[in-house]
Design an enzyme around this catalytic site. Structure first.
Site, short mmCIF file in Angstrom:
data_model
loop_
_atom_site.label_atom_id
_atom_site.label_comp_id
_atom_site.label_asym_id
_atom_site.label_seq_id
_atom_site.Cartn_x
_atom_site.Cartn_y
_atom_site.Cartn_z
N GLU A 40 0.80 -1.23 0.00
CA GLU A 40 0.00 0.00 0.00
C GLU A 40 0.83 1.28 0.00
O GLU A 40 0.74 2.08 0.94
CB GLU A 40 -0.97 0.01 1.19
CG GLU A 40 -2.00 -1.11 1.15
CD GLU A 40 -3.14 -0.92 2.16
OE1 GLU A 40 -3.05 0.00 3.00
OE2 GLU A 40 -4.10 -1.70 2.11
N GLU A 88 -5.48 -8.60 0.71
CA GLU A 88 -6.13 -8.27 1.98
C GLU A 88 -7.61 -8.02 1.72
O GLU A 88 -8.00 -7.39 0.74
CB GLU A 88 -5.57 -6.99 2.62
CG GLU A 88 -4.22 -7.15 3.25
CD GLU A 88 -3.75 -5.88 3.93
OE1 GLU A 88 -4.58 -5.10 4.44
OE2 GLU A 88 -2.53 -5.66 3.95
#
Ligand code: NOJ
Length: 483
Positions: free
Chosen positions: A175, A368
């Site tokens: 991320e 995720e």
């Protein structure tokens, strides 16, 4: 607007036979052992011990004590039936100063973890950077210093030399949109730096160089043929009405474009990596703030990607209005939300992988997905997290639909295997399939753990059963689906 590309290699009937069922975590969020065996502080250690730290001054000093309890945790993973486990390496545990001297005891821990996983028949998926930058490197400018690409390559080499005889799946970064763009894991907020947009864009450029160089290091030095990618978290728009072609196309344009002057998008990261150039829409939007690309930079950044990891928790549904402009769906009163106040939007797990796969052509993993909940252990010892079962079920049904429609989705990693340290929120949020009592370190598999075990055992067929407590026997139809 880019034309829709055809979807390749259609898979009928949902998840492909090779589809990987996993769960995920990250080092700082679960390991603890912050000053054990030669580990040095990361930016997060320094941040949580400052007056502006996490919720109620919580720290990752002990966390789930996974460093000492990894064998027990791998046992839970094995009983769950996980095919794969995604975890991250703590850079300051292995290289306390970020570069230079290797801390062998720190490296040994990952050896033991990988061996335990393989002994349990669980494939390790390694993330090299999940936000815990060695503090020593922050003092040298961190992501703002172009040299970080060299530092990251050195660190990557150390890990690959040690683990690549057993690890084949690698994610360089987790991320970058968050740790450089803003949000709870921002390198900036934890390092008390307040950068301009131009400085943030320069740091993103450095992180793309770091990703590209790390891909090269992994490919050059891995002992087993590696698969390399990164995990991103773009904002996902998707159509409220799946059959409205104009909304489908507008949502695609926004999800794959740079619709705002912030860093939370997919294209600014993936276009350079996959296409070797920054997206034109972003260059216009950022103007003089865009980074200077030095000769050779794009060649370093533009590397073959074996997959892209998508972290998807929610999306923004909406539609095209009569003039063809995008309109976010008005929020219904009482709309379902998770404890972190994130909306339940299962369609994002259909459309996000679809748009990304169409745009970049790479296989996709959901690296995720999950939710935080206010779970506790009932007096009878069970953790009844029905909401997690229902939430995950709805999203996985959408992911299965994407697979049925030909999106090349290779796996799903639930976030998270254990309740853990949720960054700025400390231990207030519980994302785990396994409840952790932080005062005793007792692990209690939640109802969702038992339910997910059935989903795994039936390769997704159990999604069709109305099983909301997870602990009952498999329904007859699901039993038939067992391999
Ligand atoms: C994304 C991050 O990678 C992870 O560290 C975090 O805990 C989850 N989202 C939930 O917020």
């Amino acid at each position: 607007m880019s034309p829709p590309s055809p979807i390749s290699s259609p898979v009928s009937g949902g998840f492909s036979p090779e589809f990987v069922w996993g769960a995920a975590s990250s080092a700082y969020q679960i390991e603890g052992a912050a000053d054990i065996d030669g580990r040095a502080p990361s930016i997060w250690d320094v941040h949580v011990h400052s007056k502006d730290g996490a919720y109620q001054q919580h720290t990752g000093d002990v966390a789930c004590d996974h460093y000492h309890r990894y064998a027990e945790d791998v046992g839970h993973m094995q009983r769950l039936g996980l095919g794969a486990y995604r975890f991250s390496i703590s850079w300051p545990r292995v290289l306390p100063q970020g570069v230079g001297a290797v801390n062998e005891p720190g490296l040994d821990f990952y050896d033991r973890l990988v061996d335990a996983l393989l002994a349990a028949d669980i494939d390790p998926y390694v993330t090299l950077y999940h936000w815990d930058l060695p503090y020593a490197l922050q003092l040298r400018g961190g992501w703002m210093n172009r040299q970080i690409a060299d530092w990251f390559a050195e660190y990557t080499g150390v890990i690959v030399d040690r683990l690549s005889d057993r690890v084949t799946n690698w994610m360089t970064l987790n991320e970058p949109q968050i740790f450089l763009g803003g949000g709870p894991g921002a390198a900036w907020s934890v390092a008390s730096v307040r950068p301009t947009l131009k400085e943030r864009l320069l740091s993103v450029h450095h992180c793309l160089l770091a990703h590209g160089d790390a891909c090269e290091v992994i490919r050059a030095r891995a002992k087993k043929p590696p698969k390399v990618g990164l995990s991103i978290v773009g904002v996902n728009w998707f159509p409220t009405d799946n059959d409205d072609a104009r909304s489908v196309s507008l949502a695609r344009e926004r999800t794959r474009g740079v619709p705002n002057a912030d860093l939370w998008n997919t294209a600014w990261y993936m276009d350079p990596v996959v296409h070797g150039r920054y997206p034109a829409e972003g260059l216009v939007r950022f103007g003089d703030d865009a980074p200077t690309v030095q000769p050779g930079d794009m060649e370093r950044i533009h590397q073959k990607q074996d997959f892209v990891g998508l972290n998807v928790y929610h999306g923004l549904p909406g539609s095209a209005d009569d003039e063809g402009a995008w309109v976010d769906e008005p929020e219904a009163q009482g709309r379902p939300r998770t404890a972190l106040d994130w909306t339940m939007t299962p369609g994002s797990l259909y459309w996000c992988p679809r748009y990304v796969h169409e745009g970049y052509g790479t296989p996709v993993y959901i690296t995720e997905h999950g939710l935080s909940n206010t779970d506790w252990v009932s007096l009878d010892g069970r953790v009844r997290d029905t909401a997690r079962i229902d939430f995950t079920r709805r999203y996985l049904m959408e992911l299965r639909r994407a697979a049925s429609d030909g999106v090349d989705v290779r796996g799903y990693f639930h976030w998270s295997i254990l309740d853990n340290f949720e960054w700025g929120q400390g231990y207030k949020e519980r994302f785990g399939l396994i409840h952790v009592d932080y005062s005793t370190q007792k692990r209690t598999p939640k109802d969702s753990y038992h339910w997910y075990a059935k989903v795994i055992a039936t390769h997704g067929a159990h999604l069709d059963e109305q099983d909301y407590d997870g602990v009952g026997a498999l329904a007859p139809a699901a039993q038939e689906a067992l391999p």
